[in-house]
Design a protein around this motif. Structure first.
Motif, PDB file in Angstrom:
ATOM      1  N   VAL A   1       0.836  -1.208   0.000  1.00 34.93           N
ATOM      2  CA  VAL A   1       0.000   0.000   0.000  1.00 34.93           C
ATOM      3  C   VAL A   1       0.867   1.253   0.000  1.00 34.93           C
ATOM      4  O   VAL A   1       0.607   2.222  -0.728  1.00 34.93           O
ATOM      5  CB  VAL A   1      -0.960  -0.032   1.217  1.00 34.93           C
ATOM      6  N   ARG A   2       1.949   1.241   0.791  1.00 30.72           N
ATOM      7  CA  ARG A   2       2.836   2.407   0.829  1.00 30.72           C
ATOM      8  C   ARG A   2       3.569   2.583  -0.500  1.00 30.72           C
ATOM      9  O   ARG A   2       3.731   3.715  -0.990  1.00 30.72           O
ATOM     10  CB  ARG A   2       3.839   2.293   1.980  1.00 30.72           C
ATOM     11  N   ALA A   3       4.010   1.476  -1.086  1.00 34.19           N
ATOM     12  CA  ALA A   3       4.661   1.562  -2.384  1.00 34.19           C
ATOM     13  C   ALA A   3       3.719   2.156  -3.426  1.00 34.19           C
ATOM     14  O   ALA A   3       4.125   2.950  -4.292  1.00 34.19           O
ATOM     15  CB  ALA A   3       5.141   0.179  -2.817  1.00 34.19           C
ATOM     16  N   TYR A   4       2.455   1.789  -3.362  1.00 29.73           N
ATOM     17  CA  TYR A   4       1.424   2.274  -4.296  1.00 29.73           C
ATOM     18  C   TYR A   4       1.196   3.776  -4.114  1.00 29.73           C
ATOM     19  O   TYR A   4       1.161   4.535  -5.094  1.00 29.73           O
ATOM     20  CB  TYR A   4       0.142   1.492  -4.018  1.00 29.73           C
ATOM     21  N   ALA A   5       1.070   4.211  -2.876  1.00 28.90           N
ATOM     22  CA  ALA A   5       0.694   5.601  -2.613  1.00 28.90           C
ATOM     23  C   ALA A   5       1.882   6.548  -2.503  1.00 28.90           C
ATOM     24  O   ALA A   5       1.775   7.730  -2.850  1.00 28.90           O
ATOM     25  CB  ALA A   5      -0.135   5.668  -1.326  1.00 28.90           C
ATOM     26  N   VAL A   6       3.015   6.056  -2.000  1.00 24.20           N
ATOM     27  CA  VAL A   6       4.171   6.915  -1.701  1.00 24.20           C
ATOM     28  C   VAL A   6       5.358   6.590  -2.589  1.00 24.20           C
ATOM     29  O   VAL A   6       6.141   7.469  -2.952  1.00 24.20           O
ATOM     30  CB  VAL A   6       4.580   6.768  -0.211  1.00 24.20           C
ATOM     31  N   GLY A   7       5.512   5.319  -2.948  1.00 28.24           N
ATOM     32  CA  GLY A   7       6.715   4.864  -3.630  1.00 28.24           C
ATOM     33  C   GLY A   7       7.656   4.182  -2.649  1.00 28.24           C
ATOM     34  O   GLY A   7       7.268   3.834  -1.538  1.00 28.24           O
ATOM     35  N   TRP A   8       8.899   4.029  -3.044  1.00 30.24           N
ATOM     36  CA  TRP A   8       9.888   3.300  -2.257  1.00 30.24           C
ATOM     37  C   TRP A   8      10.847   4.240  -1.544  1.00 30.24           C
ATOM     38  O   TRP A   8      11.915   3.815  -1.086  1.00 30.24           O
ATOM     39  CB  TRP A   8      10.665   2.335  -3.154  1.00 30.24           C
ATOM     40  N   ASP A   9      10.470   5.500  -1.419  1.00 28.23           N
ATOM     41  CA  ASP A   9      11.346   6.490  -0.780  1.00 28.23           C
ATOM     42  C   ASP A   9      11.225   6.431   0.736  1.00 28.23           C
ATOM     43  O   ASP A   9      10.146   6.173   1.287  1.00 28.23           O
ATOM     44  CB  ASP A   9      11.005   7.904  -1.254  1.00 28.23           C
ATOM     45  N   ASP A  10      12.338   6.721   1.394  1.00 29.69           N
ATOM     46  CA  ASP A  10      12.399   6.770   2.860  1.00 29.69           C
ATOM     47  C   ASP A  10      12.068   8.180   3.302  1.00 29.69           C
ATOM     48  O   ASP A  10      12.949   9.026   3.491  1.00 29.69           O
ATOM     49  CB  ASP A  10      13.797   6.366   3.334  1.00 29.69           C
ATOM     50  N   ARG A  11      10.769   8.444   3.443  1.00 31.41           N
ATOM     51  CA  ARG A  11      10.287   9.768   3.861  1.00 31.41           C
ATOM     52  C   ARG A  11       8.883   9.643   4.423  1.00 31.41           C
ATOM     53  O   ARG A  11       8.184   8.653   4.166  1.00 31.41           O
ATOM     54  CB  ARG A  11      10.293  10.740   2.684  1.00 31.41           C
ATOM     55  N   PRO A  12       8.451  10.649   5.189  1.00 28.18           N
ATOM     56  CA  PRO A  12       7.070  10.623   5.682  1.00 28.18           C
ATOM     57  C   PRO A  12       6.070  10.756   4.537  1.00 28.18           C
ATOM     58  O   PRO A  12       6.354  11.396   3.508  1.00 28.18           O
ATOM     59  CB  PRO A  12       7.002  11.828   6.621  1.00 28.18           C
ATOM     60  N   ALA A  13       4.925  10.177   4.710  1.00 30.87           N
ATOM     61  CA  ALA A  13       3.845  10.359   3.739  1.00 30.87           C
ATOM     62  C   ALA A  13       3.250  11.746   3.872  1.00 30.87           C
ATOM     63  O   ALA A  13       3.153  12.298   4.969  1.00 30.87           O
ATOM     64  CB  ALA A  13       2.765   9.298   3.964  1.00 30.87           C
ATOM     65  N   THR A  14       2.854  12.329   2.749  1.00 31.67           N
ATOM     66  CA  THR A  14       2.129  13.589   2.791  1.00 31.67           C
ATOM     67  C   THR A  14       0.694  13.325   3.241  1.00 31.67           C
ATOM     68  O   THR A  14       0.218  12.176   3.206  1.00 31.67           O
ATOM     69  CB  THR A  14       2.102  14.253   1.410  1.00 31.67           C
ATOM     70  N   PRO A  15      -0.040  14.368   3.666  1.00 29.38           N
ATOM     71  CA  PRO A  15      -1.450  14.147   4.029  1.00 29.38           C
ATOM     72  C   PRO A  15      -2.255  13.499   2.909  1.00 29.38           C
ATOM     73  O   PRO A  15      -3.084  12.615   3.164  1.00 29.38           O
ATOM     74  CB  PRO A  15      -1.944  15.556   4.356  1.00 29.38           C
ATOM     75  N   ALA A  16      -2.012  13.917   1.659  1.00 34.87           N
ATOM     76  CA  ALA A  16      -2.758  13.319   0.541  1.00 34.87           C
ATOM     77  C   ALA A  16      -2.389  11.847   0.364  1.00 34.87           C
ATOM     78  O   ALA A  16      -3.247  11.008   0.073  1.00 34.87           O
ATOM     79  CB  ALA A  16      -2.479  14.093  -0.747  1.00 34.87           C
ATOM     80  N   GLU A  17      -1.110  11.527   0.536  1.00 38.89           N
ATOM     81  CA  GLU A  17      -0.679  10.130   0.421  1.00 38.89           C
ATOM     82  C   GLU A  17      -1.244   9.271   1.545  1.00 38.89           C
ATOM     83  O   GLU A  17      -1.639   8.125   1.319  1.00 38.89           O
ATOM     84  CB  GLU A  17       0.843  10.062   0.408  1.00 38.89           C
ATOM     85  N   LEU A  18      -1.318   9.838   2.748  1.00 38.18           N
ATOM     86  CA  LEU A  18      -1.915   9.102   3.853  1.00 38.18           C
ATOM     87  C   LEU A  18      -3.392   8.839   3.592  1.00 38.18           C
ATOM     88  O   LEU A  18      -3.902   7.740   3.853  1.00 38.18           O
ATOM     89  CB  LEU A  18      -1.724   9.865   5.165  1.00 38.18           C
ATOM     90  N   ASP A  19      -4.091   9.829   3.044  1.00 36.15           N
ATOM     91  CA  ASP A  19      -5.490   9.617   2.683  1.00 36.15           C
ATOM     92  C   ASP A  19      -5.625   8.501   1.644  1.00 36.15           C
ATOM     93  O   ASP A  19      -6.553   7.677   1.715  1.00 36.15           O
ATOM     94  CB  ASP A  19      -6.092  10.905   2.123  1.00 36.15           C
ATOM     95  N   ARG A  20      -4.706   8.484   0.670  1.00 38.61           N
ATOM     96  CA  ARG A  20      -4.750   7.446  -0.349  1.00 38.61           C
ATOM     97  C   ARG A  20      -4.528   6.071   0.273  1.00 38.61           C
ATOM     98  O   ARG A  20      -5.210   5.095  -0.070  1.00 38.61           O
ATOM     99  CB  ARG A  20      -3.678   7.723  -1.408  1.00 38.61           C
TER     100      ARG A  20
END
Length: 510
Positions: free
Chosen positions: A139-158
């Motif tokens: 799910v994180r790879a789908y919404a955020v990618g493979w980067d080592d960083r916090p999710a943005t609010p929009a990515e967390l919603d996704r």
């Protein structure tokens, strides 16, 4: 033995149209009668931690589990599996877990959603039943990618939406792999928000938490606090205490669990009855080395300076991928490779970092390894806990897979019940059948009761034993002649039938 843990008793059991119709002294004859004299009748076993996500589709026989008496497996483990995904995410996940499930070149990945994957299991026809956890790393790879960083609010919603959709489509909960990228890049706040969604749908959270080594107790405590904050049921995956730092410390873990249970935490756990662990070789690397996904890892390994940094993290600092403990290469045994050019590594212990680096690059991160880091006293103590269930964590790939993949359930019954007396037989059946079905909130499975599904196993308590060993890990068990799913024989007289009675088991709405 009805799966409750209560005393065993002698009785006839009548099965009709896939369900248990009556229990007792049944005088009327059925269309078919099986004389089970001297055998134990138990509910079918539930593998609470399985990695058969592709094996069920590619291998109709699937004797690895059917011959053990397993009638239900829980897939989507350790935060990485194949749904939900888009094309980009699926490519990355396939590469990341090729060591678990193979590269998937022989699979038709026609689905993209959890519901689509469960439908594929149904339409294919499978050997045993299967439930699915939404994999948080995917799910994180789908919404955020493979980067080592916090999710943005929009990515967390996704991510919230993806988890909710997966649960609505039938997943029983959510898993995490918090020593695997990219799931490990999520902080506690992010995980708590996703667990709130899981709780709303009546599912459970199944984390492979952040450390089974130097920080094990703190990692367990983090998951308990997170689940309490989210109001979510918690199931601790392969709950072990490994590495030299944790020898003899199972009692500290059990005290932590008992306190949480006393405070009202809805908590269960699973374990396998062996001391070595099994994972991919790349999983031992530090988390920063995994940023950007598999191709980025390979690029770092090719760079001498970056490879030197990775080596220092592994051998001196204690990589977070290796649970905060400096790696002991002599404890790392290669169990499988994908590229046959590296087949000579299989069954050998790694000598040093340079050999590990050559294997990582040559096999493109797809090699699996056993880590000989467990402690027998911890294994026995943990399996006694009343919240314990059985999970094989069985990786079926590789020339010499961990014997737990083919032997977990008969090993419990033969070694730890009959030979060592760690559990009574009635208790063990409850650990392997009744308790996991209750965790999965399946009201008509896991017990031998009228109206329940006729998922049943017949075994000989005097002879049941795992056939699999470290030298011959695919040998089938002995003493389990018959296994039924929905009243249909998938094992008959010790042989696999051609019956494909398994189906996707979807979450029961709360």
């Amino acid at each position: 033995m009805d799966g409750t843990g209560g005393p065993s008793y002698a009785a006839d059991v009548a099965v009709h149209e896939g369900r248990i119709e009556a229990i007792g002294r049944i005088r009327a004859g059925g269309r078919r009668t099986l004389d089970a004299h001297d055998l134990v009748l138990a509910p079918g076993f539930v593998d609470m931690h399985a990695h058969s996500d592709l094996a069920l589709l590619r291998d109709p026989d699937h004797s690895a589990k059917a011959a053990q008496g397993v009638t239900l497996e829980v897939l989507g483990q350790d935060g990485l599996s194949y749904a939900p995904a888009d094309d980009r995410t699926l490519a990355g996940v396939r590469a990341a877990i090729a060591g678990w499930n193979g590269p998937g070149d022989d699979a038709d990945f026609g689905w993209r959603t959890v519901g689509g994957y469960l439908d594929r299991l149904d339409s294919t026809g499978i050997a045993v039943n299967a439930a699915y956890l939404v994999p948080q790393g995917t799910v994180r790879a789908y919404a955020v990618g493979w980067d080592d960083r916090p999710a943005t609010p929009a990515e967390l919603d996704r991510m919230r939406t993806l988890v909710a959709e997966g649960l609505a489509e039938g997943a029983v909960g959510m898993s995490s792999g918090l020593t695997y990228t990219p799931g490990m890049y999520a902080d506690g706040a992010e995980l708590t928000e996703l667990c709130r969604v899981v709780a709303r749908y009546g599912g459970y959270y199944c984390p492979h938490h952040r450390s089974y080594g130097r920080g094990a107790l703190a990692a367990y405590a983090e998951m308990i606090a997170l689940a309490r904050e989210a109001g979510c049921a918690l199931h601790l995956a392969h709950a072990t205490m490994n590495f030299p730092e944790n020898r003899g410390r199972a009692g500290e873990l059990l005290a932590l669990l008992d306190r949480a249970l006393a405070e009202g935490c809805d908590l269960t756990l699973d374990s396998y009855p062996y001391t070595p662990g099994c994972t991919t070789l790349v999983a031992l690397l530090p988390s920063w080395a995994g940023a950007g996904g598999p191709e980025a890892v390979l690029a770092r390994l090719r760079d001498d300076a970056e490879a030197g940094r990775i080596r220092y993290a592994l051998e001196v600092d204690g990589s977070d991928g290796c649970h905060g403990v400096p790696v002991d290469w002599s404890a790392v045994e290669v169990s499988g490779v994908v590229d046959p050019a590296f087949g000579g590594y299989v069954g050998t212990r790694l000598r040093d970092w340079e050999q590990a680096r050559r294997l990582l690059l040559g096999d493109r991160l797809r090699s699996t390894v056993l880590q000989h880091v467990g402690h027998e006293e911890n294994v026995r103590a943990i399996m006694r806990h009343p919240a314990h269930t059985g999970g094989s964590d069985g990786i079926l790939q590789g020339a010499k897979p961990h014997p737990r993949a083919y032997g977990t359930f008969p090993h419990y019954l033969g070694r730890y019940v009959r030979e060592l007396g760690v559990l009574s037989l009635e208790e063990c059946v409850a650990h392997l059948a009744g308790r996991p079905a209750a965790r999965l909130r399946l009201p008509d499975r896991g017990l031998i009761h009228p109206g329940h599904r006729a998922d049943l196993v017949l075994f000989d308590a005097d002879t049941v034993a795992a056939g699999s060993t470290y030298e011959n890990p695919r040998a089938l068990p002995t003493g389990i002649p018959h296994v039924l799913i929905d009243g249909r024989f998938v094992m008959r007289d010790g042989r696999r039938t051609d019956v494909l009675a398994g189906r996707a088991v979807r979450r029961t709405p709360s």
